[in-house]
Every structure is written in structure tokens, then in C-alpha cells.
Design a protein around this motif. Structure first.
Motif, PDB file in Angstrom:
ATOM      1  N   GLY A  19       0.806  -1.221   0.000  1.00  0.00           N
ATOM      2  CA  GLY A  19       0.000   0.000   0.000  1.00  0.00           C
ATOM      3  C   GLY A  19       0.834   1.263   0.000  1.00  0.00           C
ATOM      4  N   ASN A  20       0.279   2.320   0.562  1.00  0.00           N
ATOM      5  CA  ASN A  20       0.882   3.654   0.575  1.00  0.00           C
ATOM      6  C   ASN A  20       2.194   3.659   1.370  1.00  0.00           C
ATOM      7  N   PRO A  21       3.349   3.855   0.723  1.00  0.00           N
ATOM      8  CA  PRO A  21       4.630   3.840   1.445  1.00  0.00           C
ATOM      9  C   PRO A  21       4.715   4.934   2.506  1.00  0.00           C
ATOM     10  N   GLU A  22       4.162   6.115   2.215  1.00  0.00           N
ATOM     11  CA  GLU A  22       4.217   7.218   3.175  1.00  0.00           C
ATOM     12  C   GLU A  22       3.512   6.841   4.474  1.00  0.00           C
ATOM     13  N   LEU A  23       2.375   6.182   4.352  1.00  0.00           N
ATOM     14  CA  LEU A  23       1.629   5.786   5.544  1.00  0.00           C
ATOM     15  C   LEU A  23       2.419   4.771   6.360  1.00  0.00           C
TER      16      LEU A  23
END
Length: 282
Positions: A221-225
Motif C-alpha cells: 500500500g501507501n509507502p508514506e503511511l
């Protein structure tokens, strides 16, 4: 009642859709003007702006920004608010947020609606995203009871299941059932892609089905998260990762020693334990 939402992504947008359907007047703030226009056009908010001063009339404000931006956003928001306004957030880590924001604003209630999808952004917003899912509130001793009751009332209007706990207890729990799975899933993907034989790797990619899809979803999923989870819940996530590594070592030892009875017993215990987690019942 006027409700403000800062951050019009998946969570903020979905909140707007549901809260407007409940009859609330919803005001949205986004850094991007095109997001503001889209939010108005799609019925997510009644009005939107890139300026926080729009929320001067808000009774309750939901901060739906990434974790790193929550406290800085609240600092910028405070000069525009009524002294009686309530601020709450939707961050997936609570201790650092509550510790940094509670001294700034007496009417702050830490919150975490545990809902989401693999998609992100305003275009992913959907109605009834929170219905039937946990919504955690993390008041502390100095949090006004009226503020907690007001946020709880709004969360209940979303048909969410309300839980109250200490910020630290929240962070320990989500490190096990939310943040740890992201890292485990990421490790699974990395282990598969590290296969040195290109033919075997290609075959594995072609054969991958529901088991791999389900266990790899959150790790892809979202790497930043994922980084935000690790950065802001570092100590609790490390605690969970060490516990998981111990369990992996136990499984490795059982297989190396061909202790099939012990392995079967462990898998049987896991089968029984899984049913105690609410999302795995039924």
C-alpha cells in the motif's frame, strides 16, 4: 452544527459525505484549490477553501492530514477558532499527537476511525465507510467530558463502534493488529522478489492467487503511511516486531527439527485464537 474537515482525502472526504447526509453543515480545507472545487461539486462539503479561516464558524473540526502534519496544522488553526470549538483528529498513532496537541487546545479529543481502503485521495471517498467499524477515542484526564461526548455523538452518527482507551494502550494495540501486519506483509513481498532465479520468480508471480493477494495487500500500500506508522509508533512497533520474530524463530525451529506435532499444535492454537479477533469472527 458546523463541522470543519482539514484534509480532504479518503477519510476526510468520506467523513464529509456521511456528515452532510446527517444534516451537518460541513466546511472543508485543502491545500489544493482543485480539491476544494471537486469536494464542493461532488457533495462532500457545503463549502471549501485553502484558507483555515473558513473554519472560524466551526463547532467541531476533524484534522484528517497525515500524522506529521496534525500538530503543525492545529497550531495554524487555533488563531481562527472559537474558544469553545472542539478539535479531534483521525491519526493512527495517538500518544505523540495527544502529548503535543493537548497542551495547545483544551478541547482536543484524540480519535482514530479504523476504516479505510487500498485507495487514497478525495476520489476514493465513499459513503458508509465507518459503519460497523471501530472508532477509538483517547481522552486523557484533562480532556473535557463535554468535548468527548460531542465527538462520540458524531462518531455514533456514522454508525461506528465506539471504544475509549488511553493513548498508549491504543498505540500498543494497533501496533499488533495494524502496523505489524504492514511490516510483515512488506517483508513477505521483499522475500518473494528476492528470489534469485528469474524463472522461479516469474512462475511465482504467475501462480500467485488469493492467499498471496490477501497477505500482501497492506504491505503493497501507501509507502508514506507505512513510514509514518513506523516513525510515530516506533517503540511499540519494534516491540511487536520482536515478538513476531520470536514466533517465527519458533516455527523455524519446529520445521528444522521436524517436530510436526509441535507445529500442528501451534497451528491449531492459532486457528482457535484467530476467532477472538473481531474482524475474523463468523
Amino acid at each position: 452544527m458546523n463541522i470543519g474537515i482539514v484534509g480532504l482525502g479518503l477519510i476526510g472526504g468520506s467523513l464529509g459525505l456521511d456528515l452532510r447526509s446527517q444534516g451537518y453543515q460541513v466546511l472543508g480545507v485543502s491545500r489544493r484549490e482543485d480539491t476544494c472545487h471537486m469536494a464542493i461539486e461532488t457533495g462532500v462539503v457545503d463549502d471549501a477553501s485553502s484558507e483555515l479561516k473558513l473554519l472560524a464558524v466551526a463547532d467541531v473540526v476533524f484534522i484528517c492530514t497525515p500524522i506529521a502534519a496534525i500538530a503543525p496544522t492545529i497550531k495554524q488553526l487555533i488563531p481562527h477558532l472559537s474558544p469553545d470549538a472542539i478539535i479531534t483528529d483521525v491519526g493512527s498513532v495517538k500518544t505523540p499527537i495527544v502529548e503535543s496537541v493537548a497542551p495547545l487546545w483544551h478541547n482536543f479529543v484524540g480519535g482514530h476511525p479504523m476504516s479505510g481502503t487500498a485507495e487514497s485521495g478525495l476520489s476514493a471517498a465513499q459513503r458508509n465507510l465507518f459503519a460497523g467499524n471501530p472508532y477509538v477515542l483517547t481522552p486523557i484526564e484533562t480532556t473535557p467530558l463535554k468535548a468527548v461526548e460531542q465527538v462520540e455523538q458524531i462518531a455514533r452518527s456514522l454508525q461506528a463502534k465506539i471504544y475509549h482507551c488511553r493513548p498508549l494502550d491504543h498505540d500498543r494495540a494497533v501496533s499488533l493488529i495494524s502496523h505489524l501486519p504492514v511490516m510483515v506483509s512488506a517483508g513477505l513481498i521483499a522475500a518473494c522478489t528476492s528470489e534469485g532465479d528469474p524463472a522461479v520468480l516469474e512462475l511465482a508471480q504467475n501462480l500467485a492467487s488469493s492467499g498471496f493477494r490477501d497477505t500482501s495487500r497492506v504491505g503493497g500500500g501507501n509507502p508514506e503511511l507505512g513510514v509514518m506508522m513506523a516513525r510515530y509508533n516506533r517503540q511499540e512497533l519494534l516491540r511487536s516486531l520482536h515478538r513476531y520474530r520470536y514466533q517465527l524463530d519458533e516455527l523455524i525451529a519446529q520445521i528444522e527439527q521436524e517436530d510436526w506435532n509441535a507445529l500442528e499444535q501451534q497451528l491449531q492454537n492459532n486457528r482457535e485464537a484467530r476467532s477472538h479477533f473481531s474482524s475474523c469472527k463468523g
